[in-house]
Design an enzyme around this catalytic site. Structure first.
Site, PDB file in Angstrom:
ATOM      1  CG  ASP A 161       4.419   4.662  -4.995  1.00 46.40           C
ATOM      2  OD1 ASP A 161       3.616   4.013  -5.678  1.00 46.40           O
ATOM      3  OD2 ASP A 161       4.290   4.832  -3.787  1.00 46.40           O
ATOM      4  CG  ASP A 214       2.576   7.962  -2.691  1.00 46.67           C
ATOM      5  OD1 ASP A 214       1.600   8.586  -2.235  1.00 46.67           O
ATOM      6  OD2 ASP A 214       3.228   7.140  -2.026  1.00 46.67           O
ATOM      7  CE1 TYR A 250       6.433   9.470  -4.323  1.00 49.58           C
ATOM      8  CE2 TYR A 250       7.178   9.158  -2.074  1.00 49.58           C
ATOM      9  CZ  TYR A 250       6.573   8.667  -3.211  1.00 49.58           C
ATOM     10  OH  TYR A 250       6.103   7.379  -3.235  1.00 49.58           O
ATOM     11  CG  ASN A 295       1.307   7.487   1.512  1.00 54.13           C
ATOM     12  OD1 ASN A 295       1.251   6.846   0.451  1.00 54.13           O
ATOM     13  ND2 ASN A 295       2.420   7.618   2.195  1.00 54.13           N
ATOM     14  CG  HIS A 296       4.156  10.634  -0.410  1.00 55.54           C
ATOM     15  ND1 HIS A 296       5.040  11.249   0.448  1.00 55.54           N
ATOM     16  CD2 HIS A 296       4.420   9.304  -0.327  1.00 55.54           C
ATOM     17  CE1 HIS A 296       5.825  10.337   1.010  1.00 55.54           C
ATOM     18  NE2 HIS A 296       5.464   9.149   0.554  1.00 55.54           N
ATOM     19  CG  HIS A 340      -1.112   4.895  -2.935  1.00 53.77           C
ATOM     20  ND1 HIS A 340      -0.160   5.031  -3.933  1.00 53.77           N
ATOM     21  CD2 HIS A 340      -0.447   5.029  -1.764  1.00 53.77           C
ATOM     22  CE1 HIS A 340       1.017   5.244  -3.382  1.00 53.77           C
ATOM     23  NE2 HIS A 340       0.873   5.242  -2.076  1.00 53.77           N
ATOM     24  CG  HIS A 372       8.483  -0.013   3.887  1.00 52.73           C
ATOM     25  ND1 HIS A 372       9.044   0.357   5.082  1.00 52.73           N
ATOM     26  CD2 HIS A 372       8.116   1.139   3.289  1.00 52.73           C
ATOM     27  CE1 HIS A 372       9.038   1.660   5.201  1.00 52.73           C
ATOM     28  NE2 HIS A 372       8.467   2.169   4.127  1.00 52.73           N
ATOM     29  CG  HIS A 373       4.110   0.751   3.124  1.00 52.04           C
ATOM     30  ND1 HIS A 373       4.023   1.753   4.050  1.00 52.04           N
ATOM     31  CD2 HIS A 373       4.804   1.261   2.082  1.00 52.04           C
ATOM     32  CE1 HIS A 373       4.647   2.829   3.594  1.00 52.04           C
ATOM     33  NE2 HIS A 373       5.132   2.556   2.416  1.00 52.04           N
ATOM     34  CG  HIS A 419       1.598   2.517   0.093  1.00 48.20           C
ATOM     35  ND1 HIS A 419       1.996   3.793   0.430  1.00 48.20           N
ATOM     36  CD2 HIS A 419       1.261   1.909   1.274  1.00 48.20           C
ATOM     37  CE1 HIS A 419       1.899   3.942   1.750  1.00 48.20           C
ATOM     38  NE2 HIS A 419       1.475   2.821   2.280  1.00 48.20           N
ATOM     39  CB  VAL A 420       4.988  -1.846  -1.592  1.00 46.30           C
ATOM     40  CG1 VAL A 420       6.252  -2.667  -1.377  1.00 46.30           C
ATOM     41  CG2 VAL A 420       4.007  -2.047  -0.448  1.00 46.30           C
ATOM     42  CG  HIS A 421       8.673   3.070  -2.613  1.00 49.43           C
ATOM     43  ND1 HIS A 421       9.256   4.030  -1.847  1.00 49.43           N
ATOM     44  CD2 HIS A 421       7.392   3.472  -2.830  1.00 49.43           C
ATOM     45  CE1 HIS A 421       8.369   4.980  -1.581  1.00 49.43           C
ATOM     46  NE2 HIS A 421       7.224   4.660  -2.159  1.00 49.43           N
TER      47      HIS A 421
HETATM   48 FE   LIG Z   1       2.508   5.624  -0.707  1.00 48.91          FE
END
Ligand SMILES: [Fe+2]
Length: 469
Positions: free
Chosen positions: A167, A196, A199, A233-234, A318, A327-328, A355-357
């Protein structure tokens, strides 16, 4: 009266004990406090890290990845802005004067109003193991020179050091993450990228010029060591309203993978061997249900892993299958339900996701007992199970996620919302060391770490965190 008083106090004491035990149920939720100016902003287009190399049609966005299944081939990718130019890579071993040539291909694509530069991919085959090679791309002037190290021949006790970033994006924090990875004295030799990338899709019409800036940003590392790609996903870049209906188009044009070498039928899921590790890359955003190509591929792949040759079985994806952030939350649950029994059965050592930042490391747990009628539906301690590490903390413009489910679940060993990177350092067939480095610390400091005992060779050995700070 006295007995009533004693009883009331006993009840209060019991409530306090229950409450404390609930709070202490899980592992460590770090109390590390970042400075308040953590807002992640993309670096401006005129930043030095995005600089176009000088000279007409100079190759830019140079990056490499593994080009076969065992590490004797490298795929070199680069972009020329003005005209196709040469498809040839010139390469030679450090200890040799004999220069060799490999011929690649050139591609372009359009995305809404954007037209790409000339994107070159060239596979260099037949390399010697454990050797430094120099390579040149471009034609005439300017010619640009880089180098890489091939891995040692796969073998059970070959030490090897992988880096982990996810990410990433292209903010000032992203730049700090890459710098910390470069200056980490543990010296990662190959980067496992957990998805990711640029972005670019946070810009209007997924402005693909931000794919180009990202390519220039990572060149300083990715031209010198392979980055092993997994799609997040990005990378989907699906914009049907403006006619962009081919998922993963920019990603696929820009970041090739050696998927055919592991008999995969798509570039998003595949495997490689590198030194003492067998790496399986999964695709969280490609079909993975039962009978899909990805499912069939994994069912063929797992029994073929030779733990006598490559004892360390690592899975990269990911979307995390276990995450205790809000989140997520549970986005990886469908993949977990389907695939976790196989990851436990085949004794996967560690699963890295993004995925989870934020950062999180799990205990060895599994949740595979449920059969619709038995009511057994919670994770339990399981020494055959992988360690799950979420490392989606590269530093992109969406920022960190701070909100965590409370109390910390028992399966969560350590969690913290800070930017950073990881190092997975294989020592031999039985031991590997994982360290997580946050960007606020010195280059050698680990905020969390773990000695891993190989699940194939030491299946019931319990592990302990070395230090968390
Ligand atoms: Fe992601």
């Amino acid at each position: 009266m006295f007995m009533k008083w004693v009883y009331a106090n006993l009840v209060i004491l019991l409530l306090i004990i229950l409450n404390v035990s609930e709070i202490c149920e899980g592992g460590i939720t770090s109390s590390f406090s970042r400075k308040s100016n953590d807002l992640s902003i993309d670096m401006p287009l005129d930043s030095d890290v995005f600089q176009v190399p000088p000279g007409y049609n100079a190759p830019q966005q140079v990056h490499i990845t593994q080009g076969d299944h065992i590490g004797r081939a490298v795929i070199v990718s680069w972009t020329t802005p003005d005209e196709p130019g040469s498809n040839t890579v010139t390469y030679w071993a450090e200890n040799s004067t004999e220069k060799k040539l490999a011929e690649g291909i050139v591609l372009t694509y359009k995305f809404v109003n954007y037209t790409s530069g000339y994107i070159h991919h060239c596979t260099i085959p037949g390399l010697e193991f454990d050797t430094k090679y120099y390579y040149e791309v471009g034609s005439g002037n300017p010619l640009r020179q880089f180098w890489f190290l091939t891995p040692p021949e796969p073998g059970p006790d070959v030490p090897y050091t992988f880096g982990l970033i996810g990410d990433l994006g292209q903010t000032h924090d992203s730049n700090r993450t890459v710098t910390h990875y470069e200056l980490n004295p543990m010296k990662g030799k190959t980067l496992l990228f957990v998805g990711d990338l640029s972005y670019a899709d946070n810009y209007p019409n997924n402005d693909n010029a931000r794919w180009d800036t990202w390519g220039r940003f990572i060149e300083r590392n990715a031209a010198y060591q392979p980055w092993i790609w997994s799609a997040g996903n990005h990378e989907i870049d699906f914009l049907p309203k403006v006619g962009e209906t081919i998922p993963f188009k920019p990603y696929t044009y820009r970041f090739p993978t050696p998927y055919q070498a592991s008999h995969s039928t798509a570039p998003y899921w595949y495997s490689i061997k590198r030194a003492s590790a067998h790496i399986i890359v999964m695709a969280s955003y490609s079909a993975f249900g039962k009978y899909t190509p990805q499912y069939k591929w994994l069912m063929d792949e797992l029994p073929k892993v030779n733990r006598t040759e490559t004892p360390w079985l690592v899975v990269v994806m990911h979307c995390p299958m276990y995450s205790s952030y809000v989140h997520h939350y549970m986005e990886g649950e469908t993949m977990r339900v389907l695939y976790e029994p196989y990851f436990v059965k085949y004794k996967v050592d560690v699963i890295f996701a993004g995925h989870v930042h934020a950062y999180e490391r799990s205990e060895r747990i599994s949740n595979i007992a449920y059969n619709i009628s038995n009511g057994v539906c919670g994770p339990v301690s399981d020494q055959s199970a992988p360690v799950y590490i979420t490392i989606g903390d590269g530093g992109n413009l969406e920022g960190l996620v701070y909100e965590m489910t409370q109390p910390q679940p028992e399966y969560s060993a350590y969690r913290e919302a800070s930017f950073g990177h990881g190092i997975f350092d294989i020592k031999n067939r039985s031991h590997a060391y994982f360290g997580w480095h946050r960007n606020q610390d010195g280059y050698a400091v680990e905020a969390d770490s773990l000695w891993l005992h190989n699940r194939y060779w030491h299946p019931i050995q319990e592990e302990a965190s070395v230090a968390s700070m």
